[in-house]
Design a protein around this motif. Structure first.
Motif, PDB file in Angstrom:
ATOM      1  N   VAL A 167     -34.805 -24.409  -4.383  1.00 51.70           N
ATOM      2  CA  VAL A 167     -35.547 -25.680  -4.377  1.00 51.70           C
ATOM      3  C   VAL A 167     -34.632 -26.904  -4.314  1.00 51.70           C
ATOM      4  O   VAL A 167     -35.120 -28.034  -4.284  1.00 51.70           O
ATOM      5  CB  VAL A 167     -36.505 -25.805  -5.583  1.00 51.70           C
ATOM      6  CG1 VAL A 167     -37.574 -24.723  -5.539  1.00 51.70           C
ATOM      7  CG2 VAL A 167     -35.754 -25.771  -6.896  1.00 51.70           C
ATOM      8  N   ARG A 168     -33.342 -26.660  -4.282  1.00 52.16           N
ATOM      9  CA  ARG A 168     -32.406 -27.785  -4.208  1.00 52.16           C
ATOM     10  C   ARG A 168     -32.680 -28.560  -2.913  1.00 52.16           C
ATOM     11  O   ARG A 168     -32.813 -27.986  -1.844  1.00 52.16           O
ATOM     12  CB  ARG A 168     -30.970 -27.269  -4.232  1.00 52.16           C
ATOM     13  CG  ARG A 168     -29.970 -28.384  -4.324  1.00 52.16           C
ATOM     14  CD  ARG A 168     -28.578 -27.929  -4.621  1.00 52.16           C
ATOM     15  NE  ARG A 168     -28.182 -26.731  -3.898  1.00 52.16           N
ATOM     16  CZ  ARG A 168     -27.247 -25.900  -4.342  1.00 52.16           C
ATOM     17  NH1 ARG A 168     -26.651 -26.121  -5.492  1.00 52.16           N
ATOM     18  NH2 ARG A 168     -26.915 -24.850  -3.640  1.00 52.16           N
ATOM     19  N   GLY A 169     -32.795 -29.840  -3.038  1.00 52.62           N
ATOM     20  CA  GLY A 169     -33.073 -30.685  -1.880  1.00 52.62           C
ATOM     21  C   GLY A 169     -34.556 -30.812  -1.547  1.00 52.62           C
ATOM     22  O   GLY A 169     -34.923 -31.470  -0.582  1.00 52.62           O
ATOM     23  N   ALA A 170     -35.413 -30.193  -2.352  1.00 55.58           N
ATOM     24  CA  ALA A 170     -36.860 -30.304  -2.112  1.00 55.58           C
ATOM     25  C   ALA A 170     -37.280 -31.764  -2.193  1.00 55.58           C
ATOM     26  O   ALA A 170     -36.756 -32.531  -3.001  1.00 55.58           O
ATOM     27  CB  ALA A 170     -37.631 -29.482  -3.143  1.00 55.58           C
ATOM     28  N   GLN A 171     -38.219 -32.128  -1.352  1.00 57.16           N
ATOM     29  CA  GLN A 171     -38.734 -33.492  -1.329  1.00 57.16           C
ATOM     30  C   GLN A 171     -40.253 -33.466  -1.493  1.00 57.16           C
ATOM     31  O   GLN A 171     -40.993 -33.730  -0.542  1.00 57.16           O
ATOM     32  CB  GLN A 171     -38.349 -34.181  -0.021  1.00 57.16           C
ATOM     33  CG  GLN A 171     -36.857 -34.306   0.154  1.00 57.16           C
ATOM     34  CD  GLN A 171     -36.479 -34.917   1.481  1.00 57.16           C
ATOM     35  OE1 GLN A 171     -37.293 -35.119   2.366  1.00 57.16           O
ATOM     36  NE2 GLN A 171     -35.212 -35.212   1.628  1.00 57.16           N
ATOM     37  N   PRO A 172     -40.692 -33.175  -2.714  1.00 54.37           N
ATOM     38  CA  PRO A 172     -42.135 -33.086  -2.933  1.00 54.37           C
ATOM     39  C   PRO A 172     -42.809 -34.445  -2.847  1.00 54.37           C
ATOM     40  O   PRO A 172     -42.170 -35.480  -3.037  1.00 54.37           O
ATOM     41  CB  PRO A 172     -42.241 -32.516  -4.351  1.00 54.37           C
ATOM     42  CG  PRO A 172     -40.979 -32.937  -5.009  1.00 54.37           C
ATOM     43  CD  PRO A 172     -39.931 -32.951  -3.927  1.00 54.37           C
ATOM     44  N   ARG A 173     -44.084 -34.402  -2.582  1.00 52.62           N
ATOM     45  CA  ARG A 173     -44.903 -35.608  -2.570  1.00 52.62           C
ATOM     46  C   ARG A 173     -45.480 -35.814  -3.976  1.00 52.62           C
ATOM     47  O   ARG A 173     -45.360 -34.968  -4.852  1.00 52.62           O
ATOM     48  CB  ARG A 173     -46.043 -35.465  -1.553  1.00 52.62           C
ATOM     49  CG  ARG A 173     -45.581 -35.115  -0.156  1.00 52.62           C
ATOM     50  CD  ARG A 173     -45.102 -36.353   0.558  1.00 52.62           C
ATOM     51  NE  ARG A 173     -44.912 -36.052   1.970  1.00 52.62           N
ATOM     52  CZ  ARG A 173     -43.779 -36.204   2.599  1.00 52.62           C
ATOM     53  NH1 ARG A 173     -42.712 -36.648   1.973  1.00 52.62           N
ATOM     54  NH2 ARG A 173     -43.677 -35.926   3.881  1.00 52.62           N
ATOM     55  N   GLU A 174     -46.135 -36.922  -4.163  1.00 52.14           N
ATOM     56  CA  GLU A 174     -46.672 -37.277  -5.483  1.00 52.14           C
ATOM     57  C   GLU A 174     -47.571 -36.197  -6.066  1.00 52.14           C
ATOM     58  O   GLU A 174     -47.496 -35.891  -7.256  1.00 52.14           O
ATOM     59  CB  GLU A 174     -47.449 -38.591  -5.374  1.00 52.14           C
ATOM     60  CG  GLU A 174     -48.080 -39.030  -6.673  1.00 52.14           C
ATOM     61  CD  GLU A 174     -48.917 -40.294  -6.535  1.00 52.14           C
ATOM     62  OE1 GLU A 174     -49.600 -40.632  -7.503  1.00 52.14           O
ATOM     63  OE2 GLU A 174     -48.893 -40.922  -5.456  1.00 52.14           O
TER      64      GLU A 174
END
Length: 96
Positions: free
Chosen positions: A67-74
């Protein structure tokens, strides 16, 4: 993995494969679903497992790399933790 039993689909899924000999991981495959627009391989996590023992500690480290670098949304930030738990659980079940 579903966060509620009433859902008919998985919020996160993982397909895993390990080649383990003498307790040491020779190769690993980790594919994730439900976390992007298409399923994707966690190749960096796979690579970090190679040469290591098939232990929960190493599975947790690989899940963190996945999950490193994951860019989740709100509204889907919860999936980052869910992915990690799913990867660890899938790897543990594979070794059981």
């Amino acid at each position: 993995m579903r966060d509620r039993a009433s859902y008919a689909f998985a919020l996160v899924s993982a397909a895993v494969g390990l080649d383990v000999q003498g307790g040491q991981i020779r190769s690993a495959r980790i594919a994730l679903g439900g976390v992007g627009t298409k399923p994707w391989r966690a190749q960096e996590a796979e690579q970090m497992l190679v040469g290591k023992a098939a232990t929960e500690e190493n599975f947790r480290a690989a899940a963190a790399v996945a999950v490193r670098g994951a860019q989740p949304r709100e509204h889907n930030r919860f999936k980052v933790e869910m992915v990690q738990k799913t990867v660890v659980q899938a790897l543990q079940e594979l070794m059981a």
